[in-house]
Structure formats: structure tokens, C-alpha cells
Design a protein around this motif. Sequence first.
Motif, short mmCIF file in Angstrom:
data_model
loop_
_atom_site.label_atom_id
_atom_site.label_comp_id
_atom_site.label_asym_id
_atom_site.label_seq_id
_atom_site.Cartn_x
_atom_site.Cartn_y
_atom_site.Cartn_z
N MET A 188 12.32 102.11 45.41
CA MET A 188 12.14 102.69 46.74
C MET A 188 12.05 101.60 47.80
O MET A 188 11.35 100.61 47.64
N LEU A 189 12.81 101.76 48.90
CA LEU A 189 12.79 100.79 50.00
C LEU A 189 11.51 100.99 50.81
O LEU A 189 11.18 102.13 51.19
N THR A 190 10.81 99.92 51.10
CA THR A 190 9.55 100.06 51.82
C THR A 190 9.60 99.58 53.27
O THR A 190 8.84 100.06 54.10
N LYS A 191 10.49 98.62 53.56
CA LYS A 191 10.63 98.18 54.96
C LYS A 191 11.83 97.25 55.07
O LYS A 191 12.37 96.81 54.04
N ILE A 192 12.23 96.93 56.31
CA ILE A 192 13.21 95.86 56.51
C ILE A 192 12.44 94.56 56.32
O ILE A 192 11.50 94.27 57.06
N ASN A 193 12.83 93.79 55.29
CA ASN A 193 12.15 92.52 55.07
C ASN A 193 12.64 91.47 56.04
O ASN A 193 11.84 90.78 56.67
N HIS A 194 13.97 91.32 56.13
CA HIS A 194 14.51 90.36 57.09
C HIS A 194 15.96 90.67 57.43
O HIS A 194 16.62 91.43 56.73
N ILE A 195 16.40 90.07 58.53
CA ILE A 195 17.82 90.09 58.91
C ILE A 195 18.31 88.66 58.81
O ILE A 195 17.67 87.74 59.36
N GLY A 196 19.40 88.46 58.07
CA GLY A 196 19.94 87.11 57.88
C GLY A 196 21.03 86.81 58.91
O GLY A 196 21.93 87.63 59.13
N ILE A 197 20.92 85.65 59.55
CA ILE A 197 21.90 85.24 60.56
C ILE A 197 22.50 83.90 60.14
O ILE A 197 21.76 82.92 59.93
N ALA A 198 23.81 83.87 59.99
CA ALA A 198 24.48 82.63 59.59
C ALA A 198 24.65 81.73 60.82
O ALA A 198 25.10 82.20 61.87
N VAL A 199 24.28 80.47 60.67
CA VAL A 199 24.41 79.51 61.78
C VAL A 199 25.08 78.24 61.26
O VAL A 199 25.00 77.92 60.07
N ASN A 200 25.71 77.52 62.17
CA ASN A 200 26.34 76.25 61.79
C ASN A 200 25.29 75.19 61.50
O ASN A 200 25.47 74.36 60.61
N SER A 201 24.21 75.22 62.27
CA SER A 201 23.20 74.16 62.13
C SER A 201 21.81 74.72 62.40
O SER A 201 21.54 75.27 63.48
N LEU A 202 20.92 74.57 61.43
CA LEU A 202 19.53 75.00 61.65
C LEU A 202 18.89 74.19 62.76
O LEU A 202 18.18 74.73 63.61
N ASP A 203 19.15 72.88 62.74
CA ASP A 203 18.53 72.02 63.76
C ASP A 203 18.89 72.47 65.17
O ASP A 203 18.07 72.38 66.09
N SER A 204 20.13 72.94 65.35
CA SER A 204 20.56 73.38 66.69
C SER A 204 20.02 74.76 67.02
O SER A 204 19.81 75.07 68.20
N SER A 205 19.81 75.60 66.01
CA SER A 205 19.47 77.00 66.26
C SER A 205 17.97 77.28 66.28
O SER A 205 17.52 78.20 66.98
N ILE A 206 17.20 76.52 65.51
CA ILE A 206 15.75 76.80 65.41
C ILE A 206 15.06 76.78 66.78
O ILE A 206 14.26 77.70 67.07
N PRO A 207 15.34 75.79 67.65
CA PRO A 207 14.58 75.75 68.92
C PRO A 207 14.71 77.02 69.75
O PRO A 207 13.73 77.45 70.38
N PHE A 208 15.90 77.66 69.75
CA PHE A 208 16.07 78.88 70.56
C PHE A 208 15.14 79.98 70.06
O PHE A 208 14.43 80.62 70.84
N TYR A 209 15.15 80.22 68.74
CA TYR A 209 14.33 81.31 68.19
C TYR A 209 12.83 81.01 68.31
O TYR A 209 12.03 81.89 68.59
N ARG A 210 12.48 79.73 68.11
CA ARG A 210 11.06 79.34 68.15
C ARG A 210 10.54 79.22 69.59
O ARG A 210 9.50 79.77 69.93
N ASP A 211 11.33 78.52 70.43
CA ASP A 211 10.80 78.16 71.76
C ASP A 211 11.19 79.17 72.85
O ASP A 211 10.36 79.53 73.68
N GLN A 212 12.44 79.62 72.85
CA GLN A 212 12.85 80.57 73.89
C GLN A 212 12.39 81.98 73.54
O GLN A 212 11.82 82.68 74.37
N LEU A 213 12.66 82.43 72.31
CA LEU A 213 12.23 83.80 71.93
C LEU A 213 10.77 83.84 71.51
O LEU A 213 10.16 84.90 71.44
N GLY A 214 10.21 82.69 71.20
CA GLY A 214 8.78 82.63 70.89
C GLY A 214 8.40 83.20 69.54
O GLY A 214 7.25 83.61 69.31
N MET A 215 9.36 83.22 68.60
CA MET A 215 9.02 83.74 67.27
C MET A 215 8.17 82.73 66.50
O MET A 215 8.27 81.53 66.73
N THR A 216 7.38 83.25 65.57
CA THR A 216 6.54 82.37 64.75
C THR A 216 7.40 81.71 63.67
O THR A 216 7.90 82.39 62.77
#
Length: 134
Positions: free
Chosen positions: A1-29
Motif C-alpha cells: 500500500m502506498l502511504t505518501k509521496i516520498n520524493h520527486i527526483g530531478i536530474a541535473v547536470n551538476s549538483l554543485d551548480s544546482s544545490i544553492p538554488f534549492y537550498r538558498d533561493q527556495l529555502g529548502m532544508t
Amino acid sequence: MLTKINHIGIAVNSLDSSIPFYRDQLGMTFEGTEIVEEQKVKVAFFLVGESRIELLEATAEDSPVAKFLAKNGEGIHHMAYEVDDISATLARLKADGVRLIDETPRKGAHNSLIAFLHPKVTGGVLTEICQCGH
Ligand code: CMX
């Protein structure tokens, strides 16, 4: 039985380039990065309420994520649903004739057990089920 959406996976070219946007601009933990050898990816997790965003970077040329990026560029790669019992869920799906990529669970990030359903039977969305370790 499905209990919740665990995560959404997003493919990126570079984690180093993409992490700051999600962490700093969107403010995700930001929860850190991890290499998942079996899947040939390095992932970064961000907590959003009860769900997560998983950024995926390929670690090898034959990684599924490298192939996805070459064909589509960056973007949503998969949806992951949490289940209580992944083996029982896979057995039920198999018995129903659902096209599975993984008939037995594999090791995912955070000590989870994961398995994928083929996008051809899910309306074009690569679908993961996971029994999570976090
Ligand atoms: N989402 C939606 N459709 C996808 C897709 C994705 N992520 N990846 C591939 N497809 C589609 C392709 O566009 C293609 O469609 P068409 O036939 O209409 O062109 C079809 O699926 C087959 O794709 P392919 O490129 O010919 O086949 P691949 O060899 O790339 O295999 C797939 C595709 C989904 C079976 C393979 O990527 C796979 O096994 N994925 C599961 C494992 C994985 O993705 N691991 C990375 C994440 C791990 C993690 O989160 O820890």
C-alpha cells in the motif's frame, strides 16, 4: 500500500551548480549528498514538509541519469512513493501483470529499498516505490 509521496527526483547536470538554488533561493532544508553506487548516481536530498526533493547527478557515462540528460536535458526524472512492504507490493504488482524494471528490491539512498516500474505503463512517468530507511 502506498502511504505518501516520498520524493520527486530531478536530474541535473551538476549538483554543485544546482544545490544553492534549492537550498538558498527556495529555502529548502538541505540534508546532504550521497553516492548510490548501484544506481550510478550522486544524490542531494532536500526536505519539504513530509516529502523530499532528490537532485540526481550521473556518476558514470552509462548511468540511467546520464542517458536521461542526454535525451531530455535537466528535468523531472521520477516520482517515488513510499510503501510499508516493498516485497509484498512488488509481488502484487507482478501478479497483476504490471511491467516492472526491478522484480526484487535494490539498495537506494538512506538505506532504503527501492524498485522501479517502467514508464511505459505509468503514463510516461518513471515510478519508484521505496521502503524507506529515514
Ligand atoms: N521518465 C520517463 N520516461 C523515461 C525515462 C524517465 N526517467 N527514462 C526513459 N524513459 C523513456 C524513454 O524516453 C523511452 O521512451 P520512447 O521509447 O518513447 O523513446 C523509453 O522510456 C525507453 O527508454 P530508453 O532510453 O530506450 O531505455 P533506457 O535504456 O534508458 O531505460 C529505463 C529506461 C527507465 C528502463 C532505465 O532508465 C531504468 O531502468 N531506470 C531505473 C533506474 C534509475 O533510473 N536509476 C536512477 C535513479 C536512482 C535513484 O533515485 O536512486
